[in-house]
Design a protein around this motif. Structure first.
Motif, short mmCIF file in Angstrom:
data_model
loop_
_atom_site.label_atom_id
_atom_site.label_comp_id
_atom_site.label_asym_id
_atom_site.label_seq_id
_atom_site.Cartn_x
_atom_site.Cartn_y
_atom_site.Cartn_z
N ALA A 1 10.04 6.77 -14.48
CA ALA A 1 9.81 8.01 -13.74
C ALA A 1 9.00 7.75 -12.47
O ALA A 1 9.26 8.35 -11.43
N VAL A 2 8.03 6.83 -12.55
CA VAL A 2 7.23 6.49 -11.37
C VAL A 2 8.12 5.87 -10.29
O VAL A 2 8.01 6.20 -9.10
N VAL A 3 9.02 4.97 -10.71
CA VAL A 3 9.92 4.33 -9.75
C VAL A 3 10.85 5.35 -9.12
O VAL A 3 11.09 5.34 -7.89
N LEU A 4 11.38 6.28 -9.90
CA LEU A 4 12.25 7.31 -9.35
C LEU A 4 11.49 8.22 -8.38
O LEU A 4 12.02 8.59 -7.32
N ASP A 5 10.26 8.55 -8.72
CA ASP A 5 9.44 9.35 -7.79
C ASP A 5 9.24 8.61 -6.47
O ASP A 5 9.29 9.21 -5.39
N LEU A 6 9.04 7.29 -6.56
CA LEU A 6 8.87 6.49 -5.35
C LEU A 6 10.14 6.49 -4.51
O LEU A 6 10.08 6.63 -3.28
N LEU A 7 11.29 6.37 -5.15
CA LEU A 7 12.55 6.38 -4.41
C LEU A 7 12.75 7.74 -3.72
O LEU A 7 13.22 7.79 -2.57
N ASP B 1 0.83 -1.20 0.00
CA ASP B 1 0.00 0.00 0.00
C ASP B 1 0.87 1.25 0.00
O ASP B 1 0.57 2.23 -0.68
N ARG B 2 1.97 1.19 0.71
CA ARG B 2 2.90 2.34 0.78
C ARG B 2 3.48 2.68 -0.59
O ARG B 2 3.71 3.85 -0.89
N VAL B 3 3.70 1.65 -1.43
CA VAL B 3 4.26 1.91 -2.77
C VAL B 3 3.17 2.02 -3.83
O VAL B 3 3.44 1.97 -5.03
N GLY B 4 1.92 2.16 -3.39
CA GLY B 4 0.83 2.40 -4.32
C GLY B 4 0.23 1.17 -4.95
O GLY B 4 -0.43 1.26 -6.01
N LEU B 5 0.42 0.01 -4.34
CA LEU B 5 -0.09 -1.23 -4.92
C LEU B 5 -1.04 -1.96 -3.98
O LEU B 5 -1.19 -3.18 -4.04
N GLY B 6 -1.72 -1.21 -3.12
CA GLY B 6 -2.68 -1.83 -2.22
C GLY B 6 -3.82 -2.52 -2.95
O GLY B 6 -4.46 -3.42 -2.40
N HIS B 7 -4.04 -2.15 -4.22
CA HIS B 7 -5.10 -2.76 -5.02
C HIS B 7 -4.61 -3.94 -5.85
O HIS B 7 -5.37 -4.51 -6.63
N ARG B 8 -3.35 -4.34 -5.66
CA ARG B 8 -2.77 -5.42 -6.46
C ARG B 8 -2.26 -6.56 -5.58
O ARG B 8 -1.43 -7.36 -6.02
N LEU B 9 -2.73 -6.66 -4.36
CA LEU B 9 -2.17 -7.63 -3.42
C LEU B 9 -2.21 -9.06 -3.94
O LEU B 9 -1.27 -9.83 -3.73
N ASP B 10 -3.28 -9.44 -4.59
CA ASP B 10 -3.46 -10.84 -5.01
C ASP B 10 -3.03 -11.09 -6.45
O ASP B 10 -3.18 -12.20 -6.95
N GLY C 1 5.55 -3.80 -16.03
CA GLY C 1 6.93 -3.78 -15.56
C GLY C 1 7.12 -2.84 -14.39
O GLY C 1 7.81 -3.15 -13.42
N GLY C 2 6.49 -1.66 -14.47
CA GLY C 2 6.61 -0.71 -13.38
C GLY C 2 6.00 -1.22 -12.08
O GLY C 2 6.55 -1.01 -11.00
N GLU C 3 4.87 -1.92 -12.21
CA GLU C 3 4.25 -2.49 -11.01
C GLU C 3 5.13 -3.59 -10.42
O GLU C 3 5.28 -3.69 -9.20
N ARG C 4 5.72 -4.42 -11.28
CA ARG C 4 6.59 -5.48 -10.76
C ARG C 4 7.80 -4.90 -10.04
O ARG C 4 8.23 -5.43 -9.01
N GLN C 5 8.34 -3.80 -10.57
CA GLN C 5 9.48 -3.20 -9.89
C GLN C 5 9.05 -2.60 -8.55
O GLN C 5 9.80 -2.66 -7.57
N ARG C 6 7.84 -2.08 -8.48
CA ARG C 6 7.36 -1.56 -7.19
C ARG C 6 7.14 -2.70 -6.19
O ARG C 6 7.36 -2.52 -4.99
N VAL C 7 6.73 -3.87 -6.67
CA VAL C 7 6.65 -5.04 -5.78
C VAL C 7 8.05 -5.38 -5.26
O VAL C 7 8.24 -5.67 -4.08
N ALA C 8 9.05 -5.33 -6.16
CA ALA C 8 10.42 -5.63 -5.75
C ALA C 8 10.92 -4.61 -4.73
O ALA C 8 11.63 -4.97 -3.78
#
Length: 230
Positions: A178-184, A127-136, A144-151
């Motif tokens: 850019a999304v991953v860099l914003d998260l970092l 949820d902190r990395v914006g994937l609270g809706h992708r848990l399952d 690819g961007g979502e998978r990197q956020r899971v990592a």
């Protein structure tokens, strides 16, 4: 500021006499967001492996949170990787048959955390990395961007003091990168010390401190220019 990682006159020579690093000295302090940038073969990933206790230098000293890595046991090194250091790689290394929450929860397996608590903590970090809706969701159902956020969530699940990211945008399109860099940046603002390895100068230029490495040596450090440490 607290010194999180200190490399002092570090050299690394691989089998056959091939030098990867020569006399590298570098300090990363608490709360920094640092890019180590250089072309392929420059030694930047070798430096990350040394800073992350994944390898040992041929010469010189590496300290992490004050501990000289040459003087601690293998058990202590394993504990450091489990508790203090989170890793993110260009290849996501996600279990194809596992959901996002179970992939992230794996980051707590070696700490002996009960399964239910692991999954709750994993859900919180997703949820902190914006994937609270992708848990399952499994990796095949994610971008690819979502998978990197899971990592990244897996790297964060143990609440490490340091995150080391090796080419975290290397397999992503520019928008996902850019999304991953914003998260970092966001994670860094929240207090995580982060080192990003990249060959991409555009990525490096988006980070506040840039250490340039070529042919196994540090050739520039923006902290030195601005009067900071390094």
């Amino acid at each position: 500021m607290t010194e999180m990682i200190t490399a002092s006159q570090v050299g690394k020579v691989y089998r056959g006499g091939v030098p990867a690093l020569t006399d590298v000295s570098l300090t990363v302090r608490k709360g920094e967001l640092v890019a180590i940038v250089g072309p392929s073969g420059s030694g930047k990933s070798t430096l990350l492996h040394l800073m992350g206790t994944l390898d040992t230098p041929t010469s010189g000293t590496v300290r992490v949170l004050g501990l000289d890595l040459s003087e601690v046991s293998d058990g202590t090194l394993s504990a450091m990787r489990a508790h203090w250091i989170g890793f993110v790689f260009q290849q996501f290394f996600l279990g194809a048959t596992l959901s996002a929450v179970d992939n992230v929860a794996q980051g707590l397996v070696y700490q002996g955390v009960p399964r239910g608590r692991r999954r709750r903590r994993a859900a919180e970090v997703l949820d902190r990395v914006g994937l609270g809706h992708r848990l399952d969701h499994r990796p095949a159902r994610m971008s690819g961007g979502e998978r990197q956020r899971v990592a990244i969530a897996r790297a964060l699940v143990a609440d490490p003091a340091i995150v080391l990211a090796d080419e975290p945008t290397g397999n992503l399109d520019s928008a996902s990168g850019a999304v991953v860099l914003d998260l970092l940046h966001q994670l860094n603002r929240e207090g995580t010390t982060i080192v990003v390895i990249t060959h991409d100068t555009d990525v490096a230029d988006r980070l506040p401190r840039r250490v340039r490495i070529r042919d196994g040596a540090v050739v520039a450090d923006s902290a030195a220019v601005s009067g900071g440490a390094g």
